[in-house]
Design an enzyme around this catalytic site. Structure first.
Site, PDB file in Angstrom:
ATOM      1  N   ASP A  40      -3.921  -6.416   4.471  1.00  0.00           N
ATOM      2  CA  ASP A  40      -5.005  -7.224   5.040  1.00  0.00           C
ATOM      3  C   ASP A  40      -5.060  -8.628   4.435  1.00  0.00           C
ATOM      4  O   ASP A  40      -5.693  -9.518   5.003  1.00  0.00           O
ATOM      5  CB  ASP A  40      -6.348  -6.515   4.826  1.00  0.00           C
ATOM      6  CG  ASP A  40      -6.462  -5.285   5.715  1.00  0.00           C
ATOM      7  OD1 ASP A  40      -6.023  -5.372   6.881  1.00  0.00           O
ATOM      8  OD2 ASP A  40      -6.950  -4.239   5.249  1.00  0.00           O
ATOM      9  N   ASN A  87       0.856  -1.198   0.000  1.00  0.00           N
ATOM     10  CA  ASN A  87       0.000   0.000   0.000  1.00  0.00           C
ATOM     11  C   ASN A  87       0.885   1.238   0.000  1.00  0.00           C
ATOM     12  O   ASN A  87       2.109   1.148  -0.028  1.00  0.00           O
ATOM     13  CB  ASN A  87      -0.959  -0.030   1.193  1.00  0.00           C
ATOM     14  CG  ASN A  87      -0.205  -0.091   2.499  1.00  0.00           C
ATOM     15  OD1 ASN A  87       0.521   0.840   2.853  1.00  0.00           O
ATOM     16  ND2 ASN A  87      -0.335  -1.200   3.210  1.00  0.00           N
TER      17      ASN A  87
HETATM   18  O1  PMT Z   1       2.952   5.986   6.590  1.00  0.00           O
HETATM   19  P1  PMT Z   1       2.347   7.320   6.178  1.00  0.00           P
HETATM   20  O2  PMT Z   1       2.487   7.578   4.705  1.00  0.00           O
HETATM   21  O3  PMT Z   1       2.822   8.439   7.043  1.00  0.00           O
HETATM   22  O4  PMT Z   1       0.773   7.210   6.403  1.00  0.00           O
HETATM   23  C1  PMT Z   1       0.278   7.069   7.688  1.00  0.00           C
HETATM   24  C2  PMT Z   1      -0.862   6.048   7.747  1.00  0.00           C
HETATM   25  C3  PMT Z   1      -2.023   6.512   6.889  1.00  0.00           C
HETATM   26  C4  PMT Z   1      -0.374   4.681   7.256  1.00  0.00           C
HETATM   27  C5  PMT Z   1      -1.282   5.960   9.259  1.00  0.00           C
HETATM   28  O5  PMT Z   1      -1.662   7.230   9.698  1.00  0.00           O
HETATM   29  C6  PMT Z   1      -2.417   4.974   9.445  1.00  0.00           C
HETATM   30  O6  PMT Z   1      -3.581   5.306   9.345  1.00  0.00           O
HETATM   31  N1  PMT Z   1      -2.068   3.673   9.746  1.00  0.00           N
HETATM   32  C7  PMT Z   1      -3.036   2.590   9.848  1.00  0.00           C
HETATM   33  C8  PMT Z   1      -3.479   2.190   8.468  1.00  0.00           C
HETATM   34  C9  PMT Z   1      -4.374   0.981   8.501  1.00  0.00           C
HETATM   35  O7  PMT Z   1      -3.933  -0.082   8.182  1.00  0.00           O
HETATM   36  O8  PMT Z   1      -5.583   1.203   8.986  1.00  0.00           O
HETATM   37  P2  PMT Z   1      -6.673   0.042   9.186  1.00  0.00           P
HETATM   38  O9  PMT Z   1      -7.905   0.792   9.515  1.00  0.00           O
HETATM   39  O10 PMT Z   1      -6.692  -0.863   8.012  1.00  0.00           O
HETATM   40  O11 PMT Z   1      -6.140  -0.775  10.445  1.00  0.00           O
HETATM   41  C10 PMT Z   1      -6.515  -0.458  11.781  1.00  0.00           C
HETATM   42  C11 PMT Z   1      -5.408  -0.788  12.742  1.00  0.00           C
HETATM   43  O12 PMT Z   1      -5.189  -2.211  12.749  1.00  0.00           O
HETATM   44  C12 PMT Z   1      -4.071  -0.152  12.444  1.00  0.00           C
HETATM   45  O13 PMT Z   1      -3.486   0.281  13.663  1.00  0.00           O
HETATM   46  C13 PMT Z   1      -3.246  -1.287  11.840  1.00  0.00           C
HETATM   47  O14 PMT Z   1      -1.853  -1.130  12.150  1.00  0.00           O
HETATM   48  C14 PMT Z   1      -3.844  -2.506  12.528  1.00  0.00           C
HETATM   49  N2  PMT Z   1      -3.776  -3.744  11.733  1.00  0.00           N
HETATM   50  C15 PMT Z   1      -4.459  -3.841  10.571  1.00  0.00           C
HETATM   51  C16 PMT Z   1      -4.426  -5.029   9.857  1.00  0.00           C
HETATM   52  C17 PMT Z   1      -3.678  -6.103  10.354  1.00  0.00           C
HETATM   53  N3  PMT Z   1      -3.604  -7.238   9.703  1.00  0.00           N
HETATM   54  N4  PMT Z   1      -3.006  -5.967  11.517  1.00  0.00           N
HETATM   55  C18 PMT Z   1      -3.061  -4.821  12.215  1.00  0.00           C
HETATM   56  O15 PMT Z   1      -2.439  -4.700  13.277  1.00  0.00           O
END
Ligand code: PMT
Length: 401
Positions: free
Chosen positions: A279, A210
């Site tokens: 994911d 991503n």
């Molecule tokens: O890296 P940059 O360019 O500075 O951008 C920052 C960012 C947009 C990446 C950051 O601010 C951000 O939002 N990170 C989380 C992105 C994300 O994966 O969001 P999500 O809504 O899909 O996941 C929710 C949370 O679960 C996140 O804390 C993620 O780390 C965690 N997760 C998700 C999937 C997975 N398999 N394991 C996880 O731990």
């Protein structure tokens, strides 16, 4: 605290005397360093009388009215002995020199040798303030975690009316105290941060990933280090220089990130999951490169382990911060994730603004139900705000027990 007060050459230099007085009143001992231009506006004697210390006015003994320099490395000594550097007024020239690492007098040389928190209070003509060059320099300096006390609007010495007046010395002194409080408030903590994307291989040359640049996670690591924490930074593949002092663990896949995080979890008191973990992944990765052909290529992907959800189950007393990158229903989604993954704080941001950018606009959703919207700022400034609210949250959670 030993505070170094840099005074730049501008009409507002006289207001730095009031700042020196306020800093002394707050119990700090103040070492004033004046640029050559500053001495055109105010005499060093004013500051010497207020602070009870000789004022440094040049890099070399001959340049110092009060013969203050004991050695040619005095700028290093002052940098080492000061807990904070505040520059008021910070002229356009000083901001440019700081931003670009130009060290041609005592103050700019000392700035480079200084590793503590920096507070900058700019003052200048409105056009100089709005100039793209000045604003870019400010972005660079904010990105380093320096606090910029924005100038106020009003009539300026040049006759113009607009932004550029030095902020009220009381506001600058307040920023100094905030910065000093932050320098030690994570001492004794071990902050485990994840940053960047993961890459899930499809064959030896291709992968799913991503647009995460790692900037947010690296900013969190830098803020935690500046506030005295030990930092373990688990990073996906990015093109950033890790902040000095962080222990860097490089990973590629979600599975590797999970392994590294779980292995180091026992040491952590705070976990911040800023990484954009893929994911889905391909469970059986072919060992040979897939040849290009006209045929369709369909892939069956499995979900990756949700590291944050797993951490939520075993977090114990640790503070757990998750992120949510959303395209809609920001707060509702953040609330849902906070509860589902048992986090203490969820940092919600918009996909279209957050990925790859130097600044961001975030909403904090707390375990207490509180929702805090933080206006656009550099990721480094937001990282400090995240820790400010996280430490307050810890206090209110303890008080509620
Ligand atoms: O890296 P940059 O360019 O500075 O951008 C920052 C960012 C947009 C990446 C950051 O601010 C951000 O939002 N990170 C989380 C992105 C994300 O994966 O969001 P999500 O809504 O899909 O996941 C929710 C949370 O679960 C996140 O804390 C993620 O780390 C965690 N997760 C998700 C999937 C997975 N398999 N394991 C996880 O731990």
């Amino acid at each position: 605290m030993n505070v170094a007060l840099g005074v730049g050459g501008g009409i507002a230099a006289y207001k730095a005397a009031e700042l020196a007085r306020l800093l002394m009143e707050h119990g700090h001992s103040v070492q004033v360093v004046m640029t050559r231009a500053a001495q055109e506006f105010v005499r060093p004697l004013t500051f010497a009388a207020l602070t009870g210390r000789k004022v440094i006015t040049g890099l070399f003994p001959g340049e110092n009215a009060a013969d203050t320099l004991d050695s040619a490395t005095e700028h290093i000594r002052v940098a080492q002995e000061s807990a904070l550097l505040v520059v008021a007024p910070a002229t356009a020239d000083l901001l440019a020199k700081f931003a670009h690492g130009i060290a041609d007098d005592f103050l700019t040389t000392m700035y480079l040798a200084f590793t503590g928190p920096v507070v900058l209070a700019p003052a200048m003509n409105s056009n100089m303030w709005r100039h793209e060059a000045t604003q870019r320099n400010l972005d660079t300096l904010r990105g380093r975690g320096h606090i910029v006390v924005e100038p106020e609007e009003g009539p300026l010495a040049c006759g113009m009316v607009g932004p550029g007046r030095l902020a009220d010395p009381a506001r600058i002194a307040e920023a100094v105290n905030t910065a000093i409080a932050r320098t030690r408030d994570l001492e004794g903590e071990c902050v485990l941060v994840t940053a960047g994307p993961t890459q899930e291989p499809l064959d030896p040359v291709r992968f799913i990933s991503n647009r995460s640049s790692g900037k947010m996670g690296y900013a969190i690591a830098a803020a935690a280090l500046a506030r005295g924490a030990r930092v373990i930074l688990v990073s996906g593949p990015v093109h950033l220089t890790p902040p000095a002092g962080a222990e860097l663990i490089r990973v590629e896949t979600a599975a590797e990130m999970r392994r590294a995080v779980l292995e180091r979890l026992p040491e952590a008191t705070i976990v911040v999951k800023a990484a954009a973990v893929a994911d889905y992944y391909l469970a059986q990765v072919p060992s040979q490169k897939r040849k290009k052909s006209a045929a369709r290529w369909s892939l069956e992907l499995d979900p990756t382990p949700d590291i944050l959800a797993e951490l939520g189950q075993i977090k114990g007393d640790r503070l757990l911060v998750g992120f949510a990158a959303e395209t809609e229903n920001l707060v509702a989604e953040a609330r849902r994730k906070l509860q589902a993954k048992n986090c203490d704080m969820l940092v919600a941001n918009r996909v279209e603004e957050a990925f790859g950018a130097d600044d961001n606009e975030i909403t904090l959703v707390l375990r207490t139900g509180e929702v805090i919207e933080l206006p656009r700022a550099s990721k480094r400034e937001l990282a400090d705000k995240i820790f400010d609210y996280l430490l307050q949250l810890r206090l209110s959670l303890h008080a509620a027990r």
